[in-house]
Design a protein around this motif. Structure first.
Motif, PDB file in Angstrom:
ATOM      1  N   VAL A   1      34.459  61.078  46.258  1.00 43.54           N
ATOM      2  CA  VAL A   1      34.435  60.255  45.059  1.00 43.54           C
ATOM      3  C   VAL A   1      34.252  58.789  45.447  1.00 43.54           C
ATOM      4  O   VAL A   1      34.625  58.372  46.538  1.00 43.54           O
ATOM      5  N   SER A   2      33.667  58.025  44.537  1.00 40.76           N
ATOM      6  CA  SER A   2      33.549  56.585  44.721  1.00 40.76           C
ATOM      7  C   SER A   2      34.288  55.919  43.561  1.00 40.76           C
ATOM      8  O   SER A   2      34.421  56.500  42.487  1.00 40.76           O
ATOM      9  N   PHE A   3      34.766  54.705  43.809  1.00 41.48           N
ATOM     10  CA  PHE A   3      35.487  53.978  42.769  1.00 41.48           C
ATOM     11  C   PHE A   3      35.487  52.497  43.092  1.00 41.48           C
ATOM     12  O   PHE A   3      35.154  52.085  44.198  1.00 41.48           O
ATOM     13  N   THR A   4      35.855  51.703  42.102  1.00 44.96           N
ATOM     14  CA  THR A   4      35.953  50.255  42.238  1.00 44.96           C
ATOM     15  C   THR A   4      37.405  49.862  42.043  1.00 44.96           C
ATOM     16  O   THR A   4      38.082  50.382  41.160  1.00 44.96           O
ATOM     17  N   LEU A   5      37.880  48.942  42.866  1.00 47.33           N
ATOM     18  CA  LEU A   5      39.255  48.461  42.727  1.00 47.33           C
ATOM     19  C   LEU A   5      39.304  47.313  41.723  1.00 47.33           C
ATOM     20  O   LEU A   5      38.472  46.399  41.787  1.00 47.33           O
ATOM     21  N   VAL A   6      40.257  47.385  40.806  1.00 44.45           N
ATOM     22  CA  VAL A   6      40.480  46.316  39.825  1.00 44.45           C
ATOM     23  C   VAL A   6      41.959  45.962  39.808  1.00 44.45           C
ATOM     24  O   VAL A   6      42.800  46.761  40.220  1.00 44.45           O
TER      25      VAL A   6
ATOM     26  N   SER B   1      45.225  43.349  51.316  1.00 45.53           N
ATOM     27  CA  SER B   1      44.398  44.104  52.252  1.00 45.53           C
ATOM     28  C   SER B   1      43.045  44.493  51.661  1.00 45.53           C
ATOM     29  O   SER B   1      42.163  44.925  52.384  1.00 45.53           O
ATOM     30  N   HIS B   2      42.881  44.347  50.335  1.00 43.03           N
ATOM     31  CA  HIS B   2      41.627  44.691  49.658  1.00 43.03           C
ATOM     32  C   HIS B   2      41.343  43.641  48.587  1.00 43.03           C
ATOM     33  O   HIS B   2      42.225  42.888  48.203  1.00 43.03           O
ATOM     34  N   GLN B   3      40.111  43.649  48.094  1.00 43.93           N
ATOM     35  CA  GLN B   3      39.710  42.681  47.072  1.00 43.93           C
ATOM     36  C   GLN B   3      39.373  43.397  45.771  1.00 43.93           C
ATOM     37  O   GLN B   3      38.852  44.513  45.782  1.00 43.93           O
ATOM     38  N   SER B   4      39.650  42.716  44.661  1.00 42.58           N
ATOM     39  CA  SER B   4      39.247  43.236  43.361  1.00 42.58           C
ATOM     40  C   SER B   4      37.729  43.302  43.324  1.00 42.58           C
ATOM     41  O   SER B   4      37.047  42.412  43.808  1.00 42.58           O
ATOM     42  N   GLY B   5      37.201  44.391  42.794  1.00 44.87           N
ATOM     43  CA  GLY B   5      35.758  44.586  42.736  1.00 44.87           C
ATOM     44  C   GLY B   5      35.199  45.314  43.944  1.00 44.87           C
ATOM     45  O   GLY B   5      34.013  45.636  43.981  1.00 44.87           O
ATOM     46  N   GLU B   6      36.041  45.565  44.928  1.00 48.97           N
ATOM     47  CA  GLU B   6      35.590  46.255  46.140  1.00 48.97           C
ATOM     48  C   GLU B   6      35.250  47.712  45.822  1.00 48.97           C
ATOM     49  O   GLU B   6      36.002  48.395  45.134  1.00 48.97           O
ATOM     50  N   ASN B   7      34.112  48.167  46.310  1.00 48.62           N
ATOM     51  CA  ASN B   7      33.713  49.565  46.127  1.00 48.62           C
ATOM     52  C   ASN B   7      34.286  50.399  47.258  1.00 48.62           C
ATOM     53  O   ASN B   7      34.174  50.027  48.422  1.00 48.62           O
ATOM     54  N   MET B   8      34.883  51.520  46.903  1.00 50.32           N
ATOM     55  CA  MET B   8      35.557  52.378  47.871  1.00 50.32           C
ATOM     56  C   MET B   8      35.065  53.814  47.721  1.00 50.32           C
ATOM     57  O   MET B   8      34.514  54.182  46.687  1.00 50.32           O
ATOM     58  N   HIS B   9      35.322  54.614  48.743  1.00 51.51           N
ATOM     59  CA  HIS B   9      35.024  56.042  48.729  1.00 51.51           C
ATOM     60  C   HIS B   9      36.230  56.798  49.263  1.00 51.51           C
ATOM     61  O   HIS B   9      36.987  56.269  50.074  1.00 51.51           O
ATOM     62  N   TYR B  10      36.390  58.031  48.812  1.00 48.86           N
ATOM     63  CA  TYR B  10      37.439  58.895  49.336  1.00 48.86           C
ATOM     64  C   TYR B  10      36.885  60.301  49.479  1.00 48.86           C
ATOM     65  O   TYR B  10      36.237  60.833  48.575  1.00 48.86           O
ATOM     66  N   SER B  11      37.134  60.883  50.626  1.00 48.71           N
ATOM     67  CA  SER B  11      36.688  62.245  50.924  1.00 48.71           C
ATOM     68  C   SER B  11      37.911  63.152  51.065  1.00 48.71           C
ATOM     69  O   SER B  11      38.866  62.792  51.753  1.00 48.71           O
TER      70      SER B  11
END
Length: 112
Positions: free
Chosen positions: A49-54, A96-106
């Motif tokens: 899955v992919s997601f964006t951090l807000v 440790s992360h930024q808002s708007g950063e695109n992430m993935h999880y397997s």
């Protein structure tokens, strides 16, 4: 079993991204909910899955949560739904992360 899972996770971390596979985990949430699997999933089924951090409301910018969660690849629809639901409950720290950063999880399902 835990050592085997860690080995698989490390292997996936060092693998190149392939569009039609479940390779590419990133980041480490401070709160990580595991998918609840009820059945109909085979050993080795996977979901990416992919997601964006807000920013999490009420956290004064210190907490980030996944939004716009999308299934990039899944070998099992039921597993994909469970992973998507679990990821929606995660929490990251903004130091440790930024808002708007695109992430993935397997996630790869392994029967116990």
């Amino acid at each position: 079993m835990k050592i085997y899972f860690c080995f698989i996770l490390l292997f996936i971390c060092f693998s190149a991204y392939a569009k039609d596979s479940c390779d590419l985990p990133e980041g480490k949430p401070i709160i990580k909910v595991s998918p609840m699997i009820k059945g109909g999933v085979n050993d080795g089924d996977c979901a990416l899955v992919s997601f964006t951090l807000v920013e999490k409301s009420g956290s004064d910018g210190r907490g980030l949560v996944p939004k716009s969660i999308k299934v990039v690849f899944a070998s099992n629809k039921q597993l994909a739904e469970a992973v998507e639901k679990a990821v929606s409950k995660w929490l990251y720290l903004s130091n440790s992360h930024q808002s708007g950063e695109n992430m993935h999880y397997s996630y790869v399902y392994r029967s116990e």
